[in-house]
Design an enzyme around this catalytic site. Structure first.
Site, PDB file in Angstrom:
ATOM      1  CG  ASP A  10      -1.772   1.152   1.442  1.00 50.80           C
ATOM      2  OD1 ASP A  10      -1.622   2.158   0.706  1.00 50.80           O
ATOM      3  OD2 ASP A  10      -2.634   1.100   2.335  1.00 50.80           O
ATOM      4  CB  ILE A  11       1.583   3.844  -2.567  1.00 52.43           C
ATOM      5  CG1 ILE A  11       2.787   4.758  -2.845  1.00 52.43           C
ATOM      6  CG2 ILE A  11       0.256   4.590  -2.669  1.00 52.43           C
ATOM      7  CD1 ILE A  11       2.885   5.212  -4.279  1.00 52.43           C
ATOM      8  CG  ASN A  24      -8.718  13.430 -11.323  1.00 47.93           C
ATOM      9  OD1 ASN A  24      -8.612  14.634 -11.055  1.00 47.93           O
ATOM     10  ND2 ASN A  24      -9.413  12.597 -10.561  1.00 47.93           N
ATOM     11  N   GLY A  32      -9.096   4.332  -7.272  1.00 44.31           N
ATOM     12  CA  GLY A  32      -7.816   3.640  -7.258  1.00 44.31           C
ATOM     13  C   GLY A  32      -6.826   4.249  -6.291  1.00 44.31           C
ATOM     14  CG  ASP A  34      -6.476  10.598  -7.361  1.00 41.86           C
ATOM     15  OD1 ASP A  34      -5.883  11.261  -6.497  1.00 41.86           O
ATOM     16  OD2 ASP A  34      -7.218  11.111  -8.222  1.00 41.86           O
ATOM     17  CB  SER A 119      -1.358   5.511 -17.065  1.00 41.94           C
ATOM     18  OG  SER A 119      -1.485   6.906 -17.128  1.00 41.94           O
ATOM     19  CB  THR A 120      -1.481   0.222 -14.892  1.00 38.88           C
ATOM     20  OG1 THR A 120      -1.424   0.391 -13.477  1.00 38.88           O
ATOM     21  CG2 THR A 120      -0.120   0.443 -15.513  1.00 38.88           C
ATOM     22  N   GLY A 121      -4.545   1.691 -14.205  1.00 38.45           N
ATOM     23  CA  GLY A 121      -5.886   1.399 -13.706  1.00 38.45           C
ATOM     24  C   GLY A 121      -6.934   1.847 -14.701  1.00 38.45           C
TER      25      GLY A 121
END
Length: 167
Positions: A10-11, A24, A32, A34, A119-121
């Site tokens: 978990d970041i 965004n 996600g 964000d 960008s992978t989500g």
């Protein structure tokens, strides 16, 4: 040269000077990673982000980390590209996200930075291609950051980032 490592987790729990948010353009939170960062940092993050918006794809800006636990002092917000098939400059924009985030980290004096898989989500970037771009870019950027941690939320992302790092 920065040490680059891949971890799974978990970041918002990383013990680094700055974490990067896959944001965004409104910088007001979303889904996600964000949403997770905004939830962990508290409502002041939304206010601080809104004051800096819009942030354009490929760029990065920083806010305080607010309620995130120390040593995290900064959230670096970057807006990745939406995948449109690969012919719309997505690779260059994604690389710019990592490069600009490290430039912002340098301007803040951060010595350790954690990145999510940008960008992978919901933005749909193919995870294997994104992993290669992430690793290649952070390895090639001249930075004062000493530790770059690529944080994978799940096992497939971890495996892709690890494979890219091992090349």
């Amino acid at each position: 040269m920065a040490r680059v490592e891949v971890v799974r987790g978990d970041i918002t729990r990383e013990a680094v000077d700055a974490i990067v948010n896959a944001a965004n353009s409104s910088l007001r939170g979303g889904g996600g990673v964000d949403g997770a960062i905004h939830w962990a940092a508290g409502p002041r993050l939304k206010e601080a982000g809104a004051a800096l918006a819009p942030c354009h794809p490929g760029d990065a800006v920083a806010t305080p980390a607010f309620d995130l636990d120390p040593p995290v002092r900064h959230v670096i917000h970057t807006v990745g590209p939406v995948w449109r098939g690969g012919a719309a400059g997505e690779a260059a924009l994604l690389a710019s996200c990592y490069r600009r985030s490290l430039e912002v980290a340098d301007s803040l004096g951060a010595r350790s930075v954690a990145f999510p898989a940008i960008s992978t989500g919901i933005f749909g970037y193919p995870p294997d291609q994104a992993a290669r771009i992430a690793v290649d870019t952070v390895r090639s950027v001249s930075t004062q950051v000493e530790l770059i941690r690529l944080v994978a939320y799940d096992r497939p992302a971890y495996d892709l980032l690890t494979a890219a790092l091992d090349v």
